[in-house]
Design an enzyme around this catalytic site. Sequence first.
Site, short mmCIF file in Angstrom:
data_model
loop_
_atom_site.label_atom_id
_atom_site.label_comp_id
_atom_site.label_asym_id
_atom_site.label_seq_id
_atom_site.Cartn_x
_atom_site.Cartn_y
_atom_site.Cartn_z
N LYS A 61 0.84 -1.20 0.00
CA LYS A 61 0.00 0.00 0.00
C LYS A 61 0.87 1.25 0.00
O LYS A 61 1.87 1.32 0.73
CB LYS A 61 -0.90 -0.03 1.23
CG LYS A 61 -1.92 1.09 1.33
CD LYS A 61 -2.78 0.87 2.57
CE LYS A 61 -3.81 1.97 2.77
NZ LYS A 61 -4.63 1.72 3.98
N SER A 141 -9.36 1.76 3.47
CA SER A 141 -8.54 2.49 2.52
C SER A 141 -7.58 1.60 1.73
O SER A 141 -6.99 2.04 0.75
CB SER A 141 -7.75 3.57 3.25
OG SER A 141 -6.86 3.01 4.21
N SER A 165 -9.84 -0.63 7.50
CA SER A 165 -9.18 -0.42 6.21
C SER A 165 -8.44 -1.63 5.66
O SER A 165 -8.02 -1.60 4.51
CB SER A 165 -8.21 0.77 6.31
OG SER A 165 -8.93 1.97 6.39
#
Length: 477
Positions: A61, A141, A165
């Site tokens: 990420k 996210s 997330s």
Amino acid sequence: MFRQAGAGRSGGRCATYLRRIAAIDDAGPRLDAVIVTNSDAPAHARAAAALPLGGRTVLVKDNIETREWPTTAGSLALAGNRTGRDAPLIARLRGAGGVVLGKTNLSEWANIRSPRATSGWSATGGLVKNPHATDRNSCGSSSGSGAAVAAGLAWGAIGTETDGSITCPASVNGIVGFKPTLGLVSRTHVVPISHSQDTAGPMTRSVADAALLLTAIAGSDPADPATMEADARKADFTDGLADASLAGVGVGVLRPAVGNNPAVAALFDAALADLARAGARIVEIDWSPPEELGRDEFATLLFELREDLGIYLAGSPAAIPARSLADVIAFNRAHGAEELRWFGQETFEQAEVATDRAGYERARANALRLAGPEGIDRLLSAHGVQVLVAPTSGPAWATDLVNGDNYDGSIGAGSLAAVAGYPHLSVPMGAVERLPVGLSIIGARWSDAAVLRAGAAYERARTAVLAEPGFRPWQAD
């Protein structure tokens, strides 16, 4: 023990993943889950074949620093944030023989900028599409990490979570996501929201793979005081997974967290039947968290966002235009056409004026008490169970950049584990109209191994047929 990929095969698999990214992420359905790739990954995989991870490929990420690329958190303000350093968790990954294949798109600033945001959108990477239904959301996210693993773009990925997330993107993309106990994995050189709740964790296609990846990245870091116990608490998390049993395991069902969707409730009841057939002792629990938990969690996040993000930005060795949250707010205003077209920065603006330290300390202490000692701990003890379960989320909603997310907040109990800092695993439990839904398994602090064992045992007991990505917009049969 760690399992190894076949020596000599890792480089070929890497090349296959790179071709697949080019074919369906950069072209074709254009998932926009991956923002940059490592063309040298096949050579790195071959060199790592004898190490524990055996050259397995991992996407990271883009709020986690890697030495090759800028770390942007999805924001144009950090487009030049090339620090030249690996976060300690990435150094551990490489040391164990994992190969960083590239970086994944995410909800900008990990979805903390505005309550009207669309999950999976960032100014640097665009909008992540769900591979099961490309007009549906991948949640946030860690949207890019979830979509990439579901689409078969890498062996695994690393996401981060403050509240939901990792687990929500895992649920709606039909993969496994594990938020470990806070303090098991270092947060150094990870763009922060909250030191009270942030953690990184694995996202994979099986519980065993999640355990393997967690084993590689877990450990103490002198620069992150929360990880002081990590070396003593970490283990080979794959141990015992192959023959893990649910026989006699107490499973507490958080019934109010099943929510208002009858199709999700039916899927969840089928998962409970699988657990019972595997020997689990099912205990119904009629309990909901008090409203003040959410209130005080939000107050905590506002205060810590301003302080923690400011510390990170001020300490970056890169030439970036923002060294504080106030700078980011000003940057976004100056670049409104690119940054603020779809939604604003109301939460940033609230955080910038959240300066009452005494109020923050009261809110954090109360939220932690309600989620931990008087929440998960009390529920486990009072009902004589080892884990708590609920649906992770509802099925993916239709993405709408104009109106923002249409998330069903009646489903799930992940905020309890997020606020308490306790382990939370999401495992696929089937699908509603071909849209995946996950089963949440939550345990006590430092019970990561036990939660993973419960998840692996459920995987073997699961009777639901899992959906496969269709790489096209959703349509009724």
